[in-house]
Design an enzyme around this catalytic site. Structure first.
Site, PDB file in Angstrom:
ATOM      1  N   LYS A 124      30.832  46.850 -17.778  1.00  0.00           N
ATOM      2  CA  LYS A 124      30.417  48.134 -17.197  1.00  0.00           C
ATOM      3  C   LYS A 124      28.940  48.315 -17.483  1.00  0.00           C
ATOM      4  CE  LYS A 124      32.142  51.599 -14.897  1.00  0.00           C
ATOM      5  NZ  LYS A 124      33.222  51.614 -13.897  1.00  0.00           N
ATOM      6  N   ASP A 164      30.087  53.049  -9.092  1.00  0.00           N
ATOM      7  CA  ASP A 164      30.928  53.963  -9.873  1.00  0.00           C
ATOM      8  C   ASP A 164      30.320  55.339  -9.614  1.00  0.00           C
ATOM      9  OD1 ASP A 164      33.155  54.061 -12.063  1.00  0.00           O
ATOM     10  OD2 ASP A 164      31.599  55.298 -12.922  1.00  0.00           O
TER      11      ASP A 164
HETATM   12  P1  NDP Z   1      31.513  59.827  -7.339  1.00  0.00           P
HETATM   13  O1  NDP Z   1      30.198  60.005  -7.967  1.00  0.00           O
HETATM   14  O2  NDP Z   1      31.584  59.334  -5.923  1.00  0.00           O
HETATM   15  O3  NDP Z   1      32.336  61.195  -7.423  1.00  0.00           O
HETATM   16  C1  NDP Z   1      32.598  61.886  -8.623  1.00  0.00           C
HETATM   17  C2  NDP Z   1      33.152  63.246  -8.218  1.00  0.00           C
HETATM   18  O4  NDP Z   1      33.541  63.950  -9.367  1.00  0.00           O
HETATM   19  C3  NDP Z   1      32.133  64.112  -7.507  1.00  0.00           C
HETATM   20  O5  NDP Z   1      32.803  64.917  -6.564  1.00  0.00           O
HETATM   21  C4  NDP Z   1      31.564  64.958  -8.647  1.00  0.00           C
HETATM   22  O6  NDP Z   1      31.036  66.204  -8.208  1.00  0.00           O
HETATM   23  C5  NDP Z   1      32.825  65.180  -9.451  1.00  0.00           C
HETATM   24  N1  NDP Z   1      32.511  65.414 -10.861  1.00  0.00           N
HETATM   25  C6  NDP Z   1      31.633  64.774 -11.662  1.00  0.00           C
HETATM   26  N2  NDP Z   1      31.646  65.292 -12.895  1.00  0.00           N
HETATM   27  C7  NDP Z   1      32.592  66.262 -12.865  1.00  0.00           C
HETATM   28  C8  NDP Z   1      33.098  67.162 -13.823  1.00  0.00           C
HETATM   29  N3  NDP Z   1      32.632  67.172 -15.082  1.00  0.00           N
HETATM   30  N4  NDP Z   1      34.070  68.042 -13.454  1.00  0.00           N
HETATM   31  C9  NDP Z   1      34.565  68.025 -12.183  1.00  0.00           C
HETATM   32  N5  NDP Z   1      34.099  67.218 -11.233  1.00  0.00           N
HETATM   33  C10 NDP Z   1      33.139  66.343 -11.576  1.00  0.00           C
HETATM   34  O7  NDP Z   1      32.373  58.865  -8.279  1.00  0.00           O
HETATM   35  P2  NDP Z   1      33.652  58.010  -7.947  1.00  0.00           P
HETATM   36  O8  NDP Z   1      34.517  58.742  -6.995  1.00  0.00           O
HETATM   37  O9  NDP Z   1      33.213  56.633  -7.635  1.00  0.00           O
HETATM   38  O10 NDP Z   1      34.354  57.939  -9.375  1.00  0.00           O
HETATM   39  C11 NDP Z   1      35.261  58.945  -9.844  1.00  0.00           C
HETATM   40  C12 NDP Z   1      36.088  58.383 -10.979  1.00  0.00           C
HETATM   41  O11 NDP Z   1      36.814  57.229 -10.522  1.00  0.00           O
HETATM   42  C13 NDP Z   1      35.288  57.896 -12.202  1.00  0.00           C
HETATM   43  O12 NDP Z   1      36.087  58.087 -13.345  1.00  0.00           O
HETATM   44  C14 NDP Z   1      35.141  56.400 -11.930  1.00  0.00           C
HETATM   45  O13 NDP Z   1      34.903  55.672 -13.104  1.00  0.00           O
HETATM   46  C15 NDP Z   1      36.503  56.093 -11.335  1.00  0.00           C
HETATM   47  N6  NDP Z   1      36.588  54.878 -10.531  1.00  0.00           N
HETATM   48  C16 NDP Z   1      35.785  54.673  -9.442  1.00  0.00           C
HETATM   49  C17 NDP Z   1      35.934  53.539  -8.678  1.00  0.00           C
HETATM   50  C18 NDP Z   1      35.171  53.336  -7.425  1.00  0.00           C
HETATM   51  O14 NDP Z   1      35.503  52.372  -6.678  1.00  0.00           O
HETATM   52  N7  NDP Z   1      34.200  54.146  -7.075  1.00  0.00           N
HETATM   53  C19 NDP Z   1      36.865  52.460  -9.075  1.00  0.00           C
HETATM   54  C20 NDP Z   1      37.706  52.804 -10.186  1.00  0.00           C
HETATM   55  C21 NDP Z   1      37.538  53.957 -10.897  1.00  0.00           C
HETATM   56  P3  NDP Z   1      29.456  66.312  -7.891  1.00  0.00           P
HETATM   57  O15 NDP Z   1      29.180  65.240  -6.883  1.00  0.00           O
HETATM   58  O16 NDP Z   1      29.314  67.688  -7.383  1.00  0.00           O
HETATM   59  O17 NDP Z   1      28.784  66.049  -9.218  1.00  0.00           O
END
Ligand code: NDP
Length: 445
Positions: A124, A164
């Site tokens: 990571k 991520d």
């Molecule tokens: P993104 O950056 O695309 O999205 C994250 C989302 O979560 C955004 O809507 C963000 O809102 C919101 N967010 C961030 N911090 C908080 C918080 N403290 N409380 C509530 N909402 C929050 O990330 P991903 O969708 O890629 O990743 C999301 C999760 O999935 C992470 O844990 C990541 O490690 C995991 N993951 C991702 C993969 C991938 O392929 N992308 C693969 C496997 C796991 P805002 O934009 O308004 O900050």
């Protein structure tokens, strides 16, 4: 194996690395029995070698903003374990990023990648850079500077980063462009690439789609499916978007999405043009959650709260770590939740997991549920190696099959005498056994 002794040594060596220690404890508690049944792991020091990363690269990332000011962020790559394949795992750009968070994510990635059945080790990386509110040019300059250091330790057969939180297609493009310039090579060194330059169809939606395929398999064990089910989702990033889209396709109704400031409750369901509207807001780099309620007035914005207080059948936490605590889990149980499947990495606290498991709710951890993202990255690597690209139906079909297989493996290793499936144990044991046996075969390294 003595979990408490190992943990107390780790706590002494890595004080304050809360997320990393939390993730290690969860895995060790799950694999304690299989380690005791396999004394060869102890004599080969498998656990001691597995809990420490192979190496960590830390570097500074200087970049110039649009006002000509020089900024400096920290960059990291944690290469955790490459027993079963090249290091593989995403890059996270978010102000909260620190070594503990990246070590937790890298550690989890080892078992997740093993579960996919594809040859990928765990890693990571990322930076405390905040992409929010930055111009396109600022993002580009940052990504280029980040790659000026990272390129030295990555490669298509060595270490293959991906996206991520805060790293999507745009950032992967800027990172890949700089890597290509530095090495004079067009290779599959990153995944999540654009479709015109080596990316795979379905990769953007794969994590969310895979999470819903997995949750559907969980529901099937009770003779249920998504049709007519009310679903609470958190976040609205890459993972949540794919999940919301697939839940709608399978006939479920998504009633929440969230951001760091609160959540939206839309009793009419979040589907069709509403998803499109959210995507437009997201691509314009704006806050997306609150404006949704101006456009669709039947929806409410609930400031400072999380979606887990809403009555739902299925909960899909898809935002970030530790976003579903004990009280949230109690609310979900009280409101009759059937299934909680983690789209994000470690979104539930250990106390929340205990509540859900004690109530015998279907509960599965991120390392199994969201493995579809990295699995499809693995499929992207295969296509890159073969210089071929598969049609989206083919990639989707492979993704679906991988998720079904992961589910089967979790049931195999996690089924309790009373029939309840402990998916946490199942995922940890299934992921661990393959890596531990590979480490035995490869000698002490
Ligand atoms: P993104 O950056 O695309 O999205 C994250 C989302 O979560 C955004 O809507 C963000 O809102 C919101 N967010 C961030 N911090 C908080 C918080 N403290 N409380 C509530 N909402 C929050 O990330 P991903 O969708 O890629 O990743 C999301 C999760 O999935 C992470 O844990 C990541 O490690 C995991 N993951 C991702 C993969 C991938 O392929 N992308 C693969 C496997 C796991 P805002 O934009 O308004 O900050």
């Amino acid at each position: 194996m003595e979990v408490e002794k190992i943990m107390s040594n780790l706590e002494k060596k890595h004080p304050g690395e809360v997320e990393y220690l939390q993730a290690v404890r969860e895995v060790l508690e799950s694999i304690e029995d299989v380690c005791n049944e396999n004394p060869q792991f102890e004599s080969a020091g498998i656990i001691d070698r597995l809990v420490e990363p192979d190496r960590i690269l830390t570097f500074k990332v200087p970049w110039v903003d649009d006002n000509g000011k020089v900024n400096v962020n920290l960059g990291y790559r944690v290469q955790f374990n490459n027993a079963i394949g090249p290091y593989k795992g995403g890059l996270r750009f978010h102000p909260s990023v620190n070594l503990s968070i990246l070590k937790f994510l890298g550690f989890e990635q080892i078992f997740k990648n093993s579960l996919t059945s594809l040859p990928m080790g765990g890693a990571k990386g990322g930076s405390d850079f905040d992409p929010k509110g930055k111009s396109n040019n600022e993002i580009m300059r940052f990504c280029q500077s980040f790659m000026l250091e990272l390129w030295k330790i990555i490669g298509p057969e060595t270490d293959v980063p991906a996206g991520d939180i805060g790293v999507g297609g745009r950032e992967i493009g800027f990172l890949y462009g700089m890597y290509k310039k530095l090495t004079h090579e067009h290779t599959g060194v990153l995944t999540g690439k654009g479709i015109n330059w080596g990316g795979s169809l379905i990769r953007p939606e794969a994590t969310g789609f895979g999470a819903v395929y997995f949750a559907n398999e969980m529901l099937k064990t009770k003779g249920l499916d998504f049709k007519g089910k009310v679903v609470a989702v958190s976040g609205f990033g890459n993972v949540a978007w794919g999940a919301v889209t697939k839940v709608n396709e399978l006939g479920g109704k998504v009633v929440t999405i969230s951001g760091p400031d609160g959540y939206v409750y839309d009793p009419d369901g979040i589907s069709g043009e509403k998803i499109q509207y959210l995507l437009e807001l997201r691509s314009s780099n704006q806050d997306i959650v609150k404006p949704y309620t101006y456009e669709f007035p039947n929806a409410q914005f609930i400031q400072g709260k999380r979606p887990w207080e809403v009555k739902c059948d299925i909960a899909l936490p898809c935002a970030t770590q530790n976003e579903l605590g004990k009280e949230d889990a109690e609310n979900l149980v009280k409101n009759g939740v059937i299934c909680v499947a983690e789209g994000a990495n470690m979104p539930s606290t250990p106390e929340a997991i205990e509540v859900l498991q004690e109530a015998k709710i279907l509960f599965a951890p991120g390392k199994a549920v969201n493995a579809g993202g990295v699995a499809t990255s693995g499929l992207e690597m295969s296509q890159n190696s073969m210089k071929l690209s598969w049609a989206s139906a083919e990639v989707d079909q492979r993704l679906h099959q991988i998720m079904v297989n992961i589910h089967e493996n979790c049931v195999k290793y996690g089924k309790q005498p009373d029939g309840y499936v402990n998916y946490v144990k199942g995922a940890n044991v299934a992921g661990f056994m393959k890596v531990a046996n590979a480490m035995l075969d490869l000698g002490v390294l």
